[in-house]
Scaffold this motif. Structure first.
Motif, short mmCIF file in Angstrom:
data_model
loop_
_atom_site.label_atom_id
_atom_site.label_comp_id
_atom_site.label_asym_id
_atom_site.label_seq_id
_atom_site.Cartn_x
_atom_site.Cartn_y
_atom_site.Cartn_z
N HIS A 172 33.73 40.18 -21.64
CA HIS A 172 32.76 41.26 -21.81
C HIS A 172 33.43 42.29 -22.70
O HIS A 172 34.49 42.82 -22.34
CB HIS A 172 32.42 41.86 -20.44
N TRP B 111 34.68 45.68 -21.31
CA TRP B 111 35.58 45.57 -20.17
C TRP B 111 36.91 44.91 -20.57
O TRP B 111 37.92 45.12 -19.92
CB TRP B 111 34.93 44.76 -19.04
N ASN C 124 30.41 38.62 -24.70
CA ASN C 124 29.28 39.34 -24.10
C ASN C 124 29.34 40.81 -24.49
O ASN C 124 30.18 41.55 -23.98
CB ASN C 124 29.35 39.24 -22.57
N TRP D 241 22.72 39.88 -22.94
CA TRP D 241 21.88 40.26 -21.80
C TRP D 241 21.57 41.75 -21.92
O TRP D 241 22.43 42.55 -22.27
CB TRP D 241 22.57 40.00 -20.46
N GLU E 295 19.61 35.84 -22.77
CA GLU E 295 19.46 35.74 -21.31
C GLU E 295 18.25 36.53 -20.85
O GLU E 295 17.96 37.60 -21.39
CB GLU E 295 20.75 36.30 -20.68
N LYS F 17 15.89 38.10 -17.41
CA LYS F 17 16.00 38.53 -16.01
C LYS F 17 14.74 39.32 -15.67
O LYS F 17 14.42 40.28 -16.35
CB LYS F 17 17.25 39.40 -15.85
N GLU G 180 15.46 44.49 -12.37
CA GLU G 180 16.62 45.24 -11.90
C GLU G 180 15.99 46.13 -10.85
O GLU G 180 14.80 46.44 -10.93
CB GLU G 180 17.24 46.07 -13.03
N HIS H 207 18.54 34.69 -11.94
CA HIS H 207 17.57 35.55 -12.62
C HIS H 207 16.14 34.99 -12.56
O HIS H 207 15.46 34.91 -13.58
CB HIS H 207 17.98 35.76 -14.07
N HIS I 36 24.34 30.45 -16.82
CA HIS I 36 25.19 31.29 -16.01
C HIS I 36 24.99 30.76 -14.60
O HIS I 36 23.95 30.99 -13.98
CB HIS I 36 24.78 32.77 -16.09
N ASP J 107 19.65 38.68 -7.50
CA ASP J 107 20.82 38.33 -8.31
C ASP J 107 22.06 38.52 -7.44
O ASP J 107 22.85 39.42 -7.65
CB ASP J 107 20.85 39.26 -9.54
N ASP K 208 28.70 32.85 -13.79
CA ASP K 208 28.54 34.31 -13.78
C ASP K 208 28.48 34.76 -12.32
O ASP K 208 27.41 34.86 -11.74
CB ASP K 208 27.27 34.72 -14.55
N LEU L 28 30.86 44.59 -13.34
CA LEU L 28 29.79 45.10 -12.48
C LEU L 28 29.76 44.34 -11.19
O LEU L 28 30.18 43.22 -11.09
CB LEU L 28 28.45 44.87 -13.17
C1 PSV Z 1 23.32 40.58 -15.55
O1 PSV Z 1 22.86 40.54 -14.25
C2 PSV Z 1 24.30 39.46 -15.86
O2 PSV Z 1 23.80 38.25 -15.37
C3 PSV Z 1 24.59 39.36 -17.33
O3 PSV Z 1 24.90 38.05 -17.68
C4 PSV Z 1 25.79 40.21 -17.48
O4 PSV Z 1 26.52 39.98 -18.62
C5 PSV Z 1 26.55 39.89 -16.21
O5 PSV Z 1 25.54 39.71 -15.23
C6 PSV Z 1 27.50 40.98 -15.82
O6 PSV Z 1 27.96 40.89 -14.52
#
Ligand code: PSV
Ligand code: MN
Length: 404
Positions: A79, A82, A107, A154, A194, A196, A199, A232, A256, A264, A302, A403
């Motif tokens: 990432h 990060w 990423n 993403w 990607e 999703k 959130e 997702h 992922h 998620d 992931d 995260l």
């Molecule tokens: C977001 O929920 C995700 O799936 C994306 O792929 C992000 O890059 C990753 O999680 C970060 O934890």
């Protein structure tokens, strides 16, 4: 005592080639994520583990440990914010090489800065859009340096309230932004888009499902494809069907892997829905056998584990994925197709049930022998005391690398 395991004879009796299955099991590579080795948590806090990685180097070292025990995880997804905070890409690449692994998917991160409150590529604020696009262009440059094949995108973009923003205008912004980034990619780079659907609190996300990801990918070009993150989907979605459909369209770019009960959840792949994972792998295995289907797919994990020791959880994940693949390779496809064509519903289903219920350990052990890794990687790793050793060396530090 040597000799052919009974499973090999059983498979051969069905016309399957167990040695070819073993060979395929040695070939599948599974990429692990740098953020899966760092401290992580929930939306409300980070839960620290003394053995967790705190630096990019430590994350890479942990990914290398997973590769050492499994033999099939030679790359690590990064990432950008990060992992490349210092901007020193070359030394990270060299360090990975020195440990026998390589940098995988790049990423970009367009979801943590204050400017992205209303979105990134889809923001109504032109300067936020510009910042996000520039970050992705820089990520392409990083990807060139690391020799990464994939730029994995993403977006946490969306709105919280009906009427908050013009969804179609945002769609246009996304198309323009993605096209700009796509044009900057070198010829051998693939863009993964990607999706999703949610959130917490969102009314809409800008790339809510595979159909939207596919439309955006098509607007860019053939080297843009869809990334399926197993966590997702809305509950009840048939992910195997989505995978089959995308494969047939030549639009499946990568996975992922993870599992979830509700949303998620970042749970270990195959821990909640092993049958679903198996049916997904049935589609993948059949695609590999079809010369007309593009089955060049990025298999990435992931997951950020809060409760399980991280390296251990990642090894367990790799094993789960291999197990699902092995079972899918044991499906008697010839009989399956005959029964499907004859409308023999229970007979066709039974082909799946038989393969799913097999104990495929002899195949996995044979593959691991070939790869020169322990037959039971998780068991061997747990016996090694490596996590405890890392905990002593690294200690309880306040560093989070991803995260929750
Ligand atoms: C977001 O929920 C995700 O799936 C994306 O792929 C992000 O890059 C990753 O999680 C970060 O934890
Ligand atoms: Mn993901």
């Amino acid at each position: 005592m040597s000799g052919t395991p009974p499973l090999f004879d059983e498979l051969a009796a069905k016309g399957l080639d167990p040695e070819a299955i073993v060979e395929r099991l040695t070939k599948q590579e599974i990429e692990t994520p740098s953020w899966g080795y760092a401290n992580s948590g929930t939306r409300f806090g980070t839960f620290r583990q003394p053995a967790a990685a705190g630096t990019t180097e430590e994350k890479i070292a942990d990914a290398a440990t997973v590769h050492k025990y499994t033999g099939v995880a030679p790359s690590v997804a990064v990432h950008v914010l990060w992992d490349f905070a210092t901007g020193d890409v070359d030394s990270v690449v060299e360090y990975a090489q020195s440990l026998g692994v390589r940098i995988g998917a790049i990423n970009p991160n367009v979801f943590q800065s204050q400017e992205y409150k209303l979105g990134s590529f889809g923001s109504p604020d032109a300067s936020a859009r510009q910042k996000a696009i520039e970050h992705c262009l820089e990520s392409v440059e990083i990807g060139k340096k690391t020799g990464s094949k994939y730029l994995s995108l993403w977006f946490a973009d969306g709105t919280n309230y009906p009427g908050q923003d013009d969804m179609i205008k945002r769609k246009g912004y996304f198309t323009e932004g993605l096209q700009q980034v796509y044009r900057a990619m070198p010829e051998d780079m693939i863009m993964l888009v990607e999706y999703k659907p949610f959130e917490p609190g969102f009314y809409h996300t800008d790339i809510a499902d595979w159909g939207m990801a596919s439309a955006f990918a098509r607007a860019c070009g053939e080297r843009a494809k869809v990334l399926v993150d197993l966590g997702h989907h809305l509950q009840g979605s048939n992910v195997a069907h989505i995978v089959a459909f995308l494969l047939d369209e030549g639009e499946l770019g990568g996975f992922h892997f993870n599992d979830s009960k509700y949303a998620d959840d970042d749970l270990t792949t195959g821990s909640i829905h092993p049958l679903e994972l198996f049916t997904i792998y049935c589609e993948l295995a059949r695609a590999e056998e079809d010369p007309n289907t593009d089955s060049d797919i990025a298999y990435m994990v992931d997951q950020s584990h809060n409760l399980k020791p991280k390296i251990e959880a990642m090894i367990q994940t790799v094993e789960q994925i291999q197990r699902a693949y092995a079972k899918a390779l044991c499906v008697d496809v010839k009989t399956l197709r005959e029964r499907q064509d004859a409308g023999d519903v229970s007979g066709a289903e039974q082909c799946y049930v038989d393969a799913f219920n097999l104990d495929v350990r002899p195949l996995l052990h044979a593959a691991r022998d070939k790869l020169g890794v322990p037959k039971e990687p998780l068991e061997a790793y747990r016996a090694s005391g490596h996590t405890e050793k890392l905990a002593k060396e690294r200690g309880d530090r306040e560093v989070a690398g991803g995260l929750g």
